[in-house]
Write a protein that holds these residues in place. Structure first.
Motif, mmCIF file in Angstrom:
data_model
loop_
_atom_site.group_PDB
_atom_site.id
_atom_site.type_symbol
_atom_site.label_atom_id
_atom_site.label_comp_id
_atom_site.label_asym_id
_atom_site.label_seq_id
_atom_site.Cartn_x
_atom_site.Cartn_y
_atom_site.Cartn_z
ATOM 1 N N LEU A 1 14.188 73.688 45.981
ATOM 2 C CA LEU A 1 15.355 74.581 46.043
ATOM 3 C C LEU A 1 16.540 73.855 46.665
ATOM 4 C CD1 LEU A 1 13.935 78.028 47.280
ATOM 5 C CD2 LEU A 1 15.203 77.633 45.162
ATOM 6 N N SER A 2 16.275 73.148 47.737
ATOM 7 C CA SER A 2 17.376 72.494 48.443
ATOM 8 C C SER A 2 18.005 71.394 47.596
ATOM 9 C CB SER A 2 16.883 71.944 49.782
ATOM 10 O OG SER A 2 16.021 70.853 49.542
ATOM 11 N N GLN A 3 17.250 70.896 46.625
ATOM 12 C CA GLN A 3 17.795 69.840 45.759
ATOM 13 C C GLN A 3 18.574 70.383 44.557
ATOM 14 O OE1 GLN A 3 14.155 67.857 44.853
ATOM 15 N NE2 GLN A 3 13.894 67.126 46.961
ATOM 16 N N MET A 4 18.495 71.676 44.321
ATOM 17 C CA MET A 4 19.180 72.221 43.138
ATOM 18 C C MET A 4 20.688 72.240 43.394
ATOM 19 S SD MET A 4 16.728 75.456 42.213
ATOM 20 C CE MET A 4 14.941 75.230 42.102
ATOM 21 N N SER A 5 21.428 71.770 42.390
ATOM 22 C CA SER A 5 22.874 71.658 42.621
ATOM 23 C C SER A 5 23.693 72.539 41.677
ATOM 24 C CB SER A 5 23.300 70.197 42.468
ATOM 25 O OG SER A 5 22.801 69.685 41.255
ATOM 26 N N HIS A 6 23.018 73.236 40.760
ATOM 27 C CA HIS A 6 23.778 74.012 39.779
ATOM 28 C C HIS A 6 23.590 75.517 39.927
ATOM 29 C CE1 HIS A 6 24.510 70.177 37.874
ATOM 30 N NE2 HIS A 6 23.219 69.973 37.743
ATOM 31 N N VAL A 7 23.018 75.963 41.021
ATOM 32 C CA VAL A 7 22.846 77.414 41.200
ATOM 33 C C VAL A 7 23.499 77.838 42.513
ATOM 34 C CG1 VAL A 7 20.777 77.650 39.779
ATOM 35 C CG2 VAL A 7 20.530 77.067 42.196
ATOM 36 N N ASP A 8 23.743 79.130 42.585
ATOM 37 C CA ASP A 8 24.411 79.761 43.718
ATOM 38 C C ASP A 8 23.677 79.464 45.035
ATOM 39 O OD1 ASP A 8 25.567 81.619 45.435
ATOM 40 O OD2 ASP A 8 25.902 83.053 43.803
ATOM 41 N N GLU A 9 24.418 78.970 46.015
ATOM 42 C CA GLU A 9 23.811 78.664 47.319
ATOM 43 C C GLU A 9 23.189 79.919 47.943
ATOM 44 O OE1 GLU A 9 23.322 75.754 49.099
ATOM 45 O OE2 GLU A 9 23.960 74.829 47.211
ATOM 46 N N ALA A 10 23.877 81.044 47.795
ATOM 47 C CA ALA A 10 23.366 82.284 48.392
ATOM 48 C C ALA A 10 22.024 82.672 47.770
ATOM 49 C CB ALA A 10 24.377 83.412 48.204
ATOM 50 N N HIS A 11 21.896 82.417 46.481
ATOM 51 C CA HIS A 11 20.624 82.719 45.816
ATOM 52 C C HIS A 11 19.510 81.819 46.332
ATOM 53 C CE1 HIS A 11 22.626 84.786 42.082
ATOM 54 N NE2 HIS A 11 22.861 85.419 43.201
ATOM 55 N N LYS A 12 19.850 80.544 46.503
ATOM 56 C CA LYS A 12 18.851 79.608 47.039
ATOM 57 C C LYS A 12 18.402 80.047 48.433
ATOM 58 C CE LYS A 12 20.165 75.250 46.721
ATOM 59 N NZ LYS A 12 21.090 74.094 46.589
#
Lengths: 585, 585
Positions: free
Chosen positions: B470-481
């Protein structure tokens, strides 16, 4: 399986103590002359008896055999006609009917309990009488004196049956598009021509005549009018004459409710009589539909109760595994009731069913006050009927399916086999979420018309009254009271937000209505549980009071949190529902 | 209704991009020699074709006709035998079977997609092949070389079928109590005597022989052993000989799955062969049951996908009412897809189905690595298989029923009619929550053995890995992560509390297991949605990526909050479940 047994002690407690039937009835002269608690108890005892001994025995065989369509006839399963005759002779069809026309004049607050017993015993059978009572109610409210005198005594006595003919293939949830036509005759009657589908009890062999209430359009009108169309013509003396151009086209093959005839009905210049004013047919239907919607909710409630009985009996008998921490009796295998997960399922069913009965009785009580009361009491009751009816229909029928499915799970593999009967409950009750207006439509009625339609006035009035009663309870946990009151206030805040945005985001209500109704239902049941536990403290039977405390604790701790989930969904709004382009579905 | 169409683009994206099949397979030599992405795509394309053109056409007629029991035979519905022959000739039964014995050696990660298509097309039909593949798997893992050579090629080719015989009337969830006996013969074989119930595919006319894997007890032993018992004896050359004392007593009449034969099987001194070691039969069964449990989860997943297709097609075609705020096309009636509540139901089904496919593929991938991998990778995969399998079985099958019921609701009254076919999905998929271990038992396995059994080691390892990704995902909403990661951490905290109290309050796990599993499932699906949305950004088709973003937003906003409700129930503990005396039920 044990045959169905009505939970009479529960029912009497709820009627007498929790919802104070004695004082309610004493304040309504039209009711008081017909019934007191002693009479009500006698009626419940008798209803229990016929539900168990007369109606329940044809439930399984009716499902196995189903209705048959042969030539122009629909034949009900073996035993249905004989049971129906006894049921009708007992006066049950006219239980809440107008005494001036041969009804027994009983309050709906009592009638809902009789309905519940009957639905617990057999969904399919009960529908025939329920539709007849509904048709009679509509005729009594909107028919001319001549029509009332001609038809009502025969409907209340069960000698004739009733049916509601609304849906057409192209007009289901949206009745604007019906095509059935009504052409006026010189004698004041109308010739009805068209085709209707999904007509429950549209044709059957239980009665010698069937009185259809048919929605149709007058020439050059887009308005919808309501017509009484007898299957067989009735002359001025009440004698049956020739057939009336009303024929059954086919019957539907359904998931369940197989002993209930669901018919395609064809009208070919059938003679009909206007009920109510021209182009005001939907309004006439809605009078009746408040009762019918409650009745369909009770179909779900009756199913829940039957499911609970079957599953709890099974859980006490079926031996499998050993209790966590060791068998309480030192046995090598325990009844599955020792297992936490089995208890969890049973307690879910039980707490939702008992609180559901509270919703059913409260709605019945408001219908009685709205009908027989006076002044502001009557007006307030009418507001509450508006508020509670869609909730009763949707929430009771949704929980009915949940209950049947959970009960089936308690049975394990045996629950999937037709022999045990629990799977029939799942199949039979599934329709209650769909007909009389899908539960989605009930929720939109609730949030769109009843809650935001008056800018939260009725909801606020109702919630304020609940919170006042909560504050007066002295025998339940303060933290529980605060939790329920807090959730009621959260609900009002969420409703307020929806109300503020309803014009700006027109899809908001449609998108969030189901979750809003579910949130309200769960919180209301929390209130009911505290009300029941608080009231039961004075009950002569200490075990009874203790059981209510236990069940209330379970509900507040384990089920009530679901309200927050539903509120969260409403708060999330409609953007993520509506923004997705159609082609992405 | 449109015939079923496999969501091939989705499936390929998931396999290729989200779960990186190419690199996974390249790292597993035993797989790499059989398959690459091109081969996998060709297999998926062919599986789609046979699911739609061969299997789906017998779904409805099979339900209508059902299996019949005549004398000592069980006859499948018209067309089943012909379709089965073609299916078997195509090598589909042995798709993931051992290539040394005639199987195709395909990875489970691919097999789950083929299974899903087949279950979407017809639940009943698919079970016959699924049981055979499961029996072959068990024989391959625990049988002697002689047994493997004699039986496996015939099972993989589909010429013979397999069945698992575990349940007896008094021994369902608790197999300790089985009474079937195995008496040793001088030649090393055993004589099996006893009776088994609920045997899927116990007898049928699809194949010339049926190979039963039967649980029985050796003389003077309470241990449970596993025996291979052919319906017809097989001589050393593989030729069929005389019948073997295996007879069908009756078939069950069920809620659904009517084209699948559920048999009472009687064994009367039937000759059987020990599989694995004496008294270790349950361990042998469990090897296979990881696969079978996943397969039954996929029954739910396939049903969800079929339900989604039917309901979304219907919602685009059925015209009723006008969009809130006015018709987008200015029409007087719109397709019901314009309504927020219809979209809400479809998006619930869709997001749960797509994330369910992720769970199915991930579990298949771990099974492959656990079987074909090496060292710590293999060991870790085995831990993840243990963790994910009960979740896949229970959560996929629970969501399968939810999906079928919601899809039925989209159809309104037409959904209750057999003709439209959606009600069959409800009836067929209901059993998936019950068999192969009820979902309650799956949850107890999950929380009791897999989560707290190693004091949260495997769960913590898995969640830590998810949170890292999750922490590596760069294309989704930070709040969602943050939301998903926060819920994963809450889950660990709740699990920790359960673990601390498991000895002191022994009923805690049993009481809270289902909610714990449901909480985990909902959070895991949140993780999957972010993973899919994040991965899709690089997809060549911009619309595809946009759709994943929309669906991910819906899931995070509208479905994920349910995890908190389930966590709240776990936190509420077991007191309010266990304190109620038995007589109050």
């Amino acid at each position: 399986m044990n045959p169905y047994q009505a939970p009479l002690a529960e029912m009497k407690f709820m009627l007498d103590k929790v919802f104070d039937a004695p004082n309610t009835w004493a304040s309504l002269p039209a009711i008081a002359e017909n019934v007191d608690m002693d009479t009500a108890v006698a009626i419940m005892d008798e209803a229990d008896k016929i539900s168990r001994e007369l109606i329940h025995p044809i439930n399984r065989s009716g499902d196995e055999q189903g209705v048959r369509h042969e030539d122009d006839k629909v034949i009900t399963p073996d035993g249905f006609k004989a049971v129906y005759d006894q049921y009708a002779e007992g006066g049950w069809v006219g239980l809440c009917g107008d005494p001036e026309q041969g009804g027994m004049g009983m309050p709906k607050m009592l009638g809902v309990l009789v309905d519940e017993m009957s639905y617990s015993a057999c969904n399919s059978f009960t529908l025939y009488g329920s539709l007849t009572a509904g048709a009679a109610l509509c005729i009594n409210a909107h028919g001319s004196d001549e029509i009332k005198e001609k038809y009502l005594p025969m409907l209340y006595s069960g000698e004739w049956a009733g049916a509601m003919d609304m849906t057409e293939p192209q007009a289901g949830s949206d009745l604007r598009n019906i095509r059935t036509k009504a052409v006026p005759n010189d004698d004041g009657s109308y010739n009805i021509t068209g085709s209707k589908i999904f007509i429950t009890g549209g044709e059957h062999d239980l009665t010698e005549n069937i009185i259809h209430l048919v929605l149709a359009k007058l020439p050059d009108s887009n308005g919808i009018s309501l017509f009484l169309v007898p299957k067989i013509k009735v002359d001025d003396s009440g004698t049956l004459g020739e057939s009336n151009g009303v024929t059954v086209g086919s019957i539907e093959h359904k998931m369940g409710l197989k002993a209930s005839a669901t018919c395609v009905m064809n009208y070919d210049d059938a003679q009909g009589y206007l009920i109510g004013r021209p182009n005001r047919g939907l309004i006439c239907m809605f009078t009746m539909m408040n009762y019918e919607r409650l009745a369909i909710g009770i179909q779900g409630l009756g199913t829940s109760q039957a499911a609970y009985q079957m599953a709890s009996d099974y859980a006490k008998e079926r031996v499998q595994g050993v209790a966590a921490g060791g068998s309480p009796t030192g046995a090598s295998s325990d009844p599955i009731l020792v297992h936490g997960d089995v208890r969890r399922m049973l307690l879910n069913i039980r707490t939702l069913t008992d609180a559901g009965r509270a919703l059913s009785i409260l709605t019945g009580k408001q219908l009685d006050i709205a009908k027989y009361g006076e002044g502001e009491e009557k007006a307030k009751a009418a507001r509450y009927v508006g508020l509670l009816t869609p909730v009763a229909k949707a929430f009771l029928s949704d929980r009915g399916l949940d209950a049947a499915i959970m009960a089936q799970q308690v049975f394990g593999g045996h629950g999937y086999i037709r022999e045990t009967g629990i799977e029939q409950l799942v199949r039979d009750t599934r329709i209650a979420q769909i007909y009389e207006g899908t539960n989605g439509i009930q929720a939109i009625d609730f949030l769109g018309r009843k809650v935001t339609g008056d800018n939260l006035a009725a909801l606020t009035e109702f919630v304020t009254e609940c919170n006042e009663k909560l504050s007066q309870m002295s025998h339940v946990d303060e933290a529980h009271k605060e939790k329920v009151a807090g959730l009621f206030n959260q609900l009002l805040a969420v409703a307020d937000k929806v109300n503020d945005n309803k014009t700006k985001t027109p899809a908001l209500i449609n998108s969030c209505a189901v979750d809003f109704l579910d949130a309200f239902g769960h919180i209301l049941y929390g209130y009911f549980w505290l009300l029941m536990a608080d009231t039961a403290v004075v009950h002569e039977d200490e075990k009874f009071a203790s059981q209510k405390r236990h069940l209330s604790d379970f509900y507040i701790n384990k089920v009530l949190p679901k309200a927050e989930y539903h509120l969260a969904q409403v708060s999330a709004g409609d953007a993520c529902v509506m923004n997705i382009p159609e082609e992405m579905f």
